[in-house]
Design a protein around this motif. Structure first.
Motif, mmCIF file in Angstrom:
data_model
loop_
_atom_site.group_PDB
_atom_site.id
_atom_site.type_symbol
_atom_site.label_atom_id
_atom_site.label_comp_id
_atom_site.label_asym_id
_atom_site.label_seq_id
_atom_site.Cartn_x
_atom_site.Cartn_y
_atom_site.Cartn_z
ATOM 1 N N LYS A 36 0.891 -1.265 -0.003
ATOM 2 C CA LYS A 36 0.102 0.095 -0.183
ATOM 3 C C LYS A 36 0.676 1.154 0.091
ATOM 4 N N ALA A 37 2.015 1.241 0.848
ATOM 5 C CA ALA A 37 2.925 2.515 0.854
ATOM 6 C C ALA A 37 3.411 2.645 -0.400
ATOM 7 N N ASP A 38 3.911 1.617 -1.087
ATOM 8 C CA ASP A 38 4.528 1.692 -2.475
ATOM 9 C C ASP A 38 3.760 2.307 -3.425
ATOM 10 N N GLN A 39 2.521 1.783 -3.622
ATOM 11 C CA GLN A 39 1.300 2.468 -4.338
ATOM 12 C C GLN A 39 1.155 3.942 -4.079
ATOM 13 N N LEU A 40 0.931 4.243 -2.821
ATOM 14 C CA LEU A 40 0.658 5.919 -2.543
ATOM 15 C C LEU A 40 1.772 6.628 -2.950
ATOM 16 N N TYR A 41 3.023 6.148 -2.510
ATOM 17 C CA TYR A 41 4.327 7.023 -2.957
ATOM 18 C C TYR A 41 4.166 7.014 -4.514
ATOM 19 N N ALA A 42 3.978 6.085 -5.306
ATOM 20 C CA ALA A 42 3.881 6.300 -6.794
ATOM 21 C C ALA A 42 2.885 7.178 -7.147
ATOM 22 N N ASP A 43 1.811 7.168 -6.501
ATOM 23 C CA ASP A 43 0.556 7.893 -6.920
ATOM 24 C C ASP A 43 0.818 9.189 -6.552
ATOM 25 N N SER A 44 1.398 9.660 -5.463
ATOM 26 C CA SER A 44 1.527 10.908 -4.960
ATOM 27 C C SER A 44 2.625 11.390 -5.936
ATOM 28 N N LYS A 45 4.106 10.649 -6.239
ATOM 29 C CA LYS A 45 4.900 11.291 -7.248
ATOM 30 C C LYS A 45 4.351 11.499 -8.531
ATOM 31 N N TYR A 46 3.406 10.712 -8.998
ATOM 32 C CA TYR A 46 2.818 10.954 -10.270
ATOM 33 C C TYR A 46 2.121 12.219 -10.134
ATOM 34 N N TYR A 47 1.424 12.595 -9.305
ATOM 35 C CA TYR A 47 0.719 13.875 -9.042
ATOM 36 C C TYR A 47 1.783 14.997 -9.169
ATOM 37 N N LEU A 48 2.883 14.900 -8.402
ATOM 38 C CA LEU A 48 3.683 16.170 -8.415
ATOM 39 C C LEU A 48 4.323 16.197 -9.535
ATOM 40 N N MET A 49 4.499 15.325 -10.577
ATOM 41 C CA MET A 49 5.180 15.282 -11.849
ATOM 42 C C MET A 49 3.955 15.842 -12.887
ATOM 43 N N HIS A 50 2.610 15.512 -12.628
ATOM 44 C CA HIS A 50 1.792 15.661 -13.702
ATOM 45 C C HIS A 50 0.847 16.723 -13.395
ATOM 46 N N LYS A 51 0.677 16.868 -11.992
ATOM 47 C CA LYS A 51 -0.334 17.827 -11.668
ATOM 48 C C LYS A 51 -1.764 17.211 -11.383
ATOM 49 N N LYS A 52 -1.627 16.003 -11.467
ATOM 50 C CA LYS A 52 -3.119 15.189 -11.368
ATOM 51 C C LYS A 52 -2.658 13.687 -10.899
ATOM 52 N N TRP A 53 -3.822 13.193 -10.076
ATOM 53 C CA TRP A 53 -3.709 11.951 -9.786
ATOM 54 C C TRP A 53 -3.760 11.047 -10.745
ATOM 55 N N PRO A 54 -3.213 9.805 -10.851
ATOM 56 C CA PRO A 54 -3.167 8.888 -11.729
ATOM 57 C C PRO A 54 -4.773 8.236 -11.738
ATOM 58 N N SER A 55 -5.017 8.014 -12.928
ATOM 59 C CA SER A 55 -6.118 7.441 -13.311
ATOM 60 C C SER A 55 -5.914 5.745 -13.040
ATOM 61 N N MET A 56 -7.219 4.904 -13.030
ATOM 62 C CA MET A 56 -7.008 3.732 -12.893
ATOM 63 C C MET A 56 -6.277 3.066 -13.916
ATOM 64 N N ASP A 57 -6.332 3.352 -14.855
ATOM 65 C CA ASP A 57 -5.561 2.628 -16.228
ATOM 66 C C ASP A 57 -3.916 3.130 -16.011
ATOM 67 N N VAL A 58 -3.814 4.253 -15.509
ATOM 68 C CA VAL A 58 -2.226 4.339 -15.190
ATOM 69 C C VAL A 58 -1.677 3.541 -14.061
ATOM 70 N N ARG A 59 -2.682 3.184 -13.155
ATOM 71 C CA ARG A 59 -2.068 2.518 -12.089
ATOM 72 C C ARG A 59 -2.165 1.047 -12.390
ATOM 73 N N GLY A 60 -2.481 0.664 -13.653
ATOM 74 C CA GLY A 60 -2.576 -0.538 -14.170
ATOM 75 C C GLY A 60 -3.793 -1.582 -13.458
ATOM 76 N N VAL A 61 -4.906 -0.955 -13.008
ATOM 77 C CA VAL A 61 -6.049 -1.534 -12.635
ATOM 78 C C VAL A 61 -6.981 -1.611 -13.626
ATOM 79 N N GLN A 62 -7.460 -2.788 -13.756
ATOM 80 C CA GLN A 62 -8.607 -2.899 -15.037
ATOM 81 C C GLN A 62 -10.070 -2.813 -14.700
#
Length: 221
Positions: A195-221
């Motif tokens: 869970k921590a790894d996913q949260l860090y990846a998501d928050s880092k994605y936000y900081l880089m792209h100014k938006k939270w990742p969508s489900m497809d970016v996270r690899g969730v079908q």
């Protein structure tokens, strides 16, 4: 120890007497992570853009305070938890009866010493859950960086607590108890790290792209 200044605590931490040690320092990192959850929630609670999530933010704020307080207590508990083990190792072992009594005291001491780090791991799972709830709101702006840092602190707390579990179980002769305690620690570790790894990846994605990742970016079908 809870009321002392950070500077006084660090002076004590770096001293040669070994009290407090790594376990106590781990709890302090966990408390700082909880304080970051509280800070983010405090800043966000009255924002108009989050009015629909205000009650959830207030709940997170309250729970973060409870988690921080628990870590502060664990900081003190861990600092003294190994004392019974140290005393047990100094018991006489000249006769078979003394050896048996000494070993029982060691086992009891180790079982007590492993409780604070196990509690830290369980509390860290709660802490990571708070970060998950913040991310679902979702929080926006540069303050997401504080979420990312807090998540890293939480992950470190989880991993360090796990090490502090193993350093105690490693000396246990009771294989059944050792297996049960290590199994519990491993379960907490796996649950929290993912869970921590996913949260860090998501928050880092936000900081880089100014938006939270969508489900497809996270690899969730």
């Amino acid at each position: 120890m809870t009321e002392q200044s950070i500077s006084d605590y660090l002076n004590q931490l770096q001293s040669e007497n070994g009290l407090p040690g790594g376990g106590s320092a781990t709890a302090l990192v966990g408390a700082m992570s909880a304080a970051l959850v509280h800070m983010v929630s405090e800043i966000q609670k009255d924002k108009k853009s989050l009015k629909d999530s205000r009650q959830e933010v207030l709940t997170i704020l309250e729970e973060a305070e409870e988690v921080r307080e628990h870590f502060e207590k664990l900081k003190d508990q861990d600092a003294i938890a190994f004392e019974p083990v140290s005393k047990a190792y100094k018991l006489p072992k000249d006769t078979e009866e003394q050896k048996s009594s000494r070993q029982r005291a060691i086992e009891e001491g180790l079982h007590g010493a492993v409780q604070p780090p196990l509690s830290m791991m369980k509390t860290t799972l709660k802490l990571i859950e708070l970060y998950e709830r913040l991310a679902r709101i979702p929080i926006k702006g540069s303050i997401v960086n504080d979420i990312a840092v807090g998540v890293l602190f939480a992950r470190t707390t989880l991993q360090s607590s796990h090490l502090n579990v193993l350093v105690n179980t490693n000396f246990m002769k009771d294989e059944q108890t050792k297996k049960e305690l290590e199994g519990l620690g491993n379960t907490y570790l796996v649950q929290g790290e993912e869970k921590a790894d996913q949260l860090y990846a998501d928050s880092k994605y936000y900081l880089m792209h100014k938006k939270w990742p969508s489900m497809d970016v996270r690899g969730v079908q």
